[in-house]
Design a protein around this motif. Structure first.
Motif, PDB file in Angstrom:
ATOM      1  N   TYR A 154      -4.804  -6.756  -3.456  1.00 20.64           N
ATOM      2  CA  TYR A 154      -4.626  -6.777  -1.999  1.00 20.64           C
ATOM      3  C   TYR A 154      -5.052  -8.200  -1.427  1.00 20.64           C
ATOM      4  O   TYR A 154      -4.447  -9.080  -0.751  1.00 20.64           O
ATOM      5  CB  TYR A 154      -5.167  -5.582  -1.077  1.00 20.64           C
ATOM      6  CG  TYR A 154      -4.368  -4.356  -1.327  1.00 20.64           C
ATOM      7  CD1 TYR A 154      -3.060  -4.333  -1.177  1.00 20.64           C
ATOM      8  CD2 TYR A 154      -5.045  -3.479  -2.009  1.00 20.64           C
ATOM      9  CE1 TYR A 154      -2.176  -3.350  -1.572  1.00 20.64           C
ATOM     10  CE2 TYR A 154      -4.282  -2.490  -2.700  1.00 20.64           C
ATOM     11  CZ  TYR A 154      -2.926  -2.371  -2.167  1.00 20.64           C
ATOM     12  OH  TYR A 154      -2.108  -1.209  -2.587  1.00 20.64           O
TER      13      TYR A 154
ATOM     14  N   TYR B  50       0.838  -1.237   0.030  1.00 23.53           N
ATOM     15  CA  TYR B  50       0.189  -0.287  -0.044  1.00 23.53           C
ATOM     16  C   TYR B  50       0.673   1.351   0.017  1.00 23.53           C
ATOM     17  O   TYR B  50       0.474   2.325  -0.719  1.00 23.53           O
ATOM     18  CB  TYR B  50      -0.689  -0.023   1.148  1.00 23.53           C
ATOM     19  CG  TYR B  50      -1.849   1.160   1.397  1.00 23.53           C
ATOM     20  CD1 TYR B  50      -2.918   1.233   0.348  1.00 23.53           C
ATOM     21  CD2 TYR B  50      -1.502   2.231   2.042  1.00 23.53           C
ATOM     22  CE1 TYR B  50      -3.623   2.374   0.421  1.00 23.53           C
ATOM     23  CE2 TYR B  50      -2.498   3.399   2.228  1.00 23.53           C
ATOM     24  CZ  TYR B  50      -3.584   3.376   1.218  1.00 23.53           C
ATOM     25  OH  TYR B  50      -4.287   4.479   1.246  1.00 23.53           O
ATOM     26  N   ARG B  51       1.904   1.137   0.704  1.00 23.07           N
ATOM     27  CA  ARG B  51       2.822   2.399   0.601  1.00 23.07           C
ATOM     28  C   ARG B  51       3.703   2.625  -0.640  1.00 23.07           C
ATOM     29  O   ARG B  51       3.610   3.730  -0.848  1.00 23.07           O
ATOM     30  CB  ARG B  51       3.951   2.117   1.916  1.00 23.07           C
ATOM     31  CG  ARG B  51       3.466   2.369   3.149  1.00 23.07           C
ATOM     32  CD  ARG B  51       4.758   2.353   4.014  1.00 23.07           C
ATOM     33  NE  ARG B  51       4.425   2.928   5.552  1.00 23.07           N
ATOM     34  CZ  ARG B  51       5.367   2.873   6.497  1.00 23.07           C
ATOM     35  NH1 ARG B  51       6.332   2.273   6.413  1.00 23.07           N
ATOM     36  NH2 ARG B  51       4.769   3.378   7.501  1.00 23.07           N
ATOM     37  N   SER B  52       3.952   1.513  -1.231  1.00 26.69           N
ATOM     38  CA  SER B  52       4.808   1.769  -2.438  1.00 26.69           C
ATOM     39  C   SER B  52       3.830   1.983  -3.735  1.00 26.69           C
ATOM     40  O   SER B  52       4.062   2.470  -4.872  1.00 26.69           O
ATOM     41  CB  SER B  52       5.417   0.413  -2.764  1.00 26.69           C
ATOM     42  OG  SER B  52       4.736  -0.576  -3.072  1.00 26.69           O
ATOM     43  N   ASN B  53       2.478   1.558  -3.690  1.00 23.37           N
ATOM     44  CA  ASN B  53       1.584   1.495  -4.682  1.00 23.37           C
ATOM     45  C   ASN B  53       0.330   2.245  -4.505  1.00 23.37           C
ATOM     46  O   ASN B  53      -0.594   2.758  -5.725  1.00 23.37           O
ATOM     47  CB  ASN B  53       1.033   0.316  -5.254  1.00 23.37           C
ATOM     48  CG  ASN B  53       2.337  -0.778  -5.701  1.00 23.37           C
ATOM     49  OD1 ASN B  53       3.289  -0.330  -6.140  1.00 23.37           O
ATOM     50  ND2 ASN B  53       2.348  -2.095  -5.479  1.00 23.37           N
ATOM     51  N   GLY B  54       0.017   2.575  -3.209  1.00 28.36           N
ATOM     52  CA  GLY B  54      -1.431   3.261  -2.971  1.00 28.36           C
ATOM     53  C   GLY B  54      -2.676   2.302  -3.194  1.00 28.36           C
ATOM     54  O   GLY B  54      -2.211   0.869  -3.208  1.00 28.36           O
ATOM     55  N   LEU B  55      -3.744   2.700  -3.240  1.00 34.53           N
ATOM     56  CA  LEU B  55      -4.938   1.718  -3.451  1.00 34.53           C
ATOM     57  C   LEU B  55      -4.971   1.349  -5.057  1.00 34.53           C
ATOM     58  O   LEU B  55      -5.632   2.270  -5.657  1.00 34.53           O
ATOM     59  CB  LEU B  55      -6.060   2.533  -2.833  1.00 34.53           C
ATOM     60  CG  LEU B  55      -7.411   1.673  -2.865  1.00 34.53           C
ATOM     61  CD1 LEU B  55      -7.098   0.403  -2.002  1.00 34.53           C
ATOM     62  CD2 LEU B  55      -8.709   2.440  -2.370  1.00 34.53           C
ATOM     63  N   VAL B  56      -4.578   0.363  -5.454  1.00 34.05           N
ATOM     64  CA  VAL B  56      -4.492  -0.139  -6.843  1.00 34.05           C
ATOM     65  C   VAL B  56      -5.870  -0.598  -6.991  1.00 34.05           C
ATOM     66  O   VAL B  56      -6.510   0.028  -7.693  1.00 34.05           O
ATOM     67  CB  VAL B  56      -3.429  -0.964  -6.991  1.00 34.05           C
ATOM     68  CG1 VAL B  56      -3.686  -1.579  -8.498  1.00 34.05           C
ATOM     69  CG2 VAL B  56      -2.191  -0.566  -6.630  1.00 34.05           C
ATOM     70  N   SER B  57      -6.157  -1.612  -6.445  1.00 40.95           N
ATOM     71  CA  SER B  57      -7.342  -2.627  -6.374  1.00 40.95           C
ATOM     72  C   SER B  57      -7.677  -3.200  -5.187  1.00 40.95           C
ATOM     73  O   SER B  57      -6.454  -3.865  -4.823  1.00 40.95           O
ATOM     74  CB  SER B  57      -7.496  -3.333  -7.888  1.00 40.95           C
ATOM     75  OG  SER B  57      -8.634  -4.126  -7.778  1.00 40.95           O
TER      76      SER B  57
END
Length: 111
Positions: A62, A51-58
């Motif tokens: 996760y 989450y820290r490296s990509n943010g909320l992708v989908s």
């Protein structure tokens, strides 16, 4: 008709004793509880780092990551736990090796 070799007496597994089996399975369950706690910790850490490296992708990303890491770690620990259970109780020694008499012990020796 060829003669059958004399049969050896069947070795008994220590897991046939109910007390030994109960102790071994209790140890296996304790190992699996510990590995479940470690797996949950690793999954949480992995999800936080993602989450820290990509943010909320989908959310599916996760969920798939959590299930993949969790399943892999729990399956690996279950299989290794069964190996430890089998070896630690002496169950491995009770298995009869039909080729035991044919082995001469010289693996690396050249003829």
């Amino acid at each position: 008709m060829p003669d059958k070799p004399p049969s050896r007496p069947q070795r008994k597994s220590p897991l046939e004793n109910p007390e030994n089996a109960a102790f071994a399975w209790a140890r296996f369950r304790r190992l699996m509880r510990l590995m479940l706690a470690i797996t949950i910790g690793v999954v949480i850490i992995a999800l936080v780092l993602l989450y820290r490296s990509n943010g909320l992708v989908s959310v599916h990303f996760y969920i798939a990551t959590a299930l993949g890491i969790g399943f892999a770690m729990l399956a690996t620990s279950a299989l290794m736990g069964l190996v430890f259970l089998s070896s630690g109780t002496g169950h491995d020694e009770s298995v009869e090796d039909p080729l035991e008499d044919e082995f001469d012990g010289d693996w690396g020796k050249k003829d």
